[in-house]
Design a protein around this motif. Structure first.
Motif: not given
Lengths: 308, 308
Positions: A130-131, A133, A135-136, A142, A300, A304
């Motif tokens: 996530a980091e 990509k 994605v905050s 998650f 989600l 990702l």
């Protein structure tokens, strides 16, 4: 001080009831209240295949112990337990060992599953993807969505008709308060002791400890001689829940009964919410029940670039 | 920083909108949002006889100022103001003077009434009678119930069809949160911008500032050059509201938008609550509307041996 029930030396004073209890009578009182919740809200049916969502923490140890006793009254019902390993290094190890040990003691079969098994990645791996990509979303977002999915998928494999979770009064009051602070009316209205509606493909969840304060689940576990050692999740400080927990404990200190009042209010709201029909279909990717086209978990995982 | 509207030097940055404003454009923006609330929720009818419940504090000064402007769009409507003196020494004096001054400026007729006139006793006298009689209710409980009664009785005398109050976003978020913490679902469901139902004998109350944060009502009053001097009620530290105010400000600091989210949630809940019919009759003593046999005001006055 003497125990109000048997006259033995009291070890616990309940602010709510104004009564003192010895350890044995205190434990009986907790068990009676859990039974009362189960009966009042008809949490279980005689032929239920109950799966306890266990973590190895105090609440789920107490839940498993009491449900194992209660289940004896339902000879047609079956009981097993399920634990999900998120794969956070060092975090779930103790819970896994302790759950195995307790389930053996109680004669309950334990199934273990993991994020890795179900989704191909552990929680820290997902957080790091996530980091990368950008994605905050916090780890707790998650984890919450994926644990929910994991428990439902595995519970269905186990043939479950009910999933019992160890949420206590404090958890439930925190959740209700968070939902209000976030303006999330839909979730606020869903927060009863039992789902107000059943959805195909979703194993209904029940919360027998919903009216037992955390202080009392802890004390029950302590009197049972259960290990109270809990590893704090390394991500916990990220969550709004942690903040709400302190605030609510402060308010409860000054206004005893607040947690209970909140949960009762949530009960009444969720009884009202029963009349609001939610359209639930199936996720077009995984087939799990959702009110959307694509469920939150698949959404989600898709963001990702991870497929389950 | 420049004003997003006119390019002049900005003096206020709104976290919500992400825009900066000069004083003039900021005031216009507040007025526009109040108008939007009035229109969206149809707070006023063209022929309304509006009575503003004024206190002389910043919120009611801002309310009177903006409503006086808005009323020009409703030529069939009339506007007046009402102030209630609780008789707490030193507390309301400034508000009484300031309300008179502002109403003169705005060309609004002001009516003054008092607890003494309506109930025979001032608030401190009532509190001291309660203490003598061992009635353990806080001053804020008496004051809340009796102010509500006073405003309704006098508004009816003035022929009012609407009472407008100066509750801002912070007040409303605090009230919603308090209702949840007290488990008071009925009050939580009643907390909309406008009553969901009309009751005979009760002048409907509307809250045009419901979506304006307290910070902004203060700033509006400041830019208008209004005195911001407010005498703190000597009883305020007794109230749970004071505690909730600090907690909510803390949370808002860490999670901007929380107050707004709470009030929006209360809106949605109160829209749902509209379907819960409440039976409202008349108090058998005073004839004021109540859902009980005897209204709360008469009950209190009776307990104290004081008749209104």
């Amino acid at each position: 001080m003497q125990c109000v029930k048997c006259g033995a030396k009291a070890v616990y004073y309940s602010v709510y009831s104004g009564h003192s209890f010895c350890a044995k009578c205190f434990m009986k009182s907790v068990e009676q209240r859990v039974r009362a919740t189960i009966n009042r809200y008809k949490l279980f049916d005689p032929e239920d295949r109950i799966v306890i969502a266990i973590s190895g923490g105090k609440d789920s140890q107490v839940l498993a112990t009491i449900i194992a006793k209660v289940e004896k009254d339902f000879p047609g019902a079956t009981l097993s337990a399920l634990i999900v390993d998120e794969g956070v290094p060092g975090y779930r190890d103790f819970g896994l060992r302790r759950s195995k040990e307790l389930c053996d003691e109680l004669g309950i079969e334990l199934t273990t599953t993991s994020f890795k098994e179900l989704f191909g990645y552990s929680l820290p791996e997902i957080v790091s993807i996530a980091e990368q990509k950008g994605v905050s979303l916090g780890a707790c977002t998650f984890c919450g969505i994926l644990r929910r999915r994991a428990i439902n998928v595995k519970a269905k494999e186990l043939g479950a008709t009910k999933v019992a979770t160890g949420h206590n009064l404090d958890d439930e009051a925190q959740t209700a308060l968070m939902n209000l602070l976030r303006g999330d009316v839909v979730r606020l209205l869903r927060l009863g002791p039992k789902p107000v509606e059943e959805f195909p493909g979703f194993v209904p969840r029940v919360k027998p400890l919903r009216y037992i304060p955390e202080k009392e689940t802890t004390l029950y576990a302590y009197f049972k001689g259960y290990p109270l050692y809990e590893v704090e999740c390394p991500y916990v400080r990220e969550s709004m829940r942690d903040e709400i927990r302190s605030i609510l404990n402060e308010i409860e200190g000054r206004h005893p009964g607040t947690k209970y009042a909140i949960v009762r209010a949530a009960d009444r709201l969720s009884a009202m919410g029963a009349s609001l029909k939610v359209r639930v279909g199936s996720c077009k990717y995984c087939g799990e029940p959702t009110s959307r086209d694509v469920c939150r978990a698949c959404e989600l995982l898709e963001v990702l670039g991870v497929t389950s």
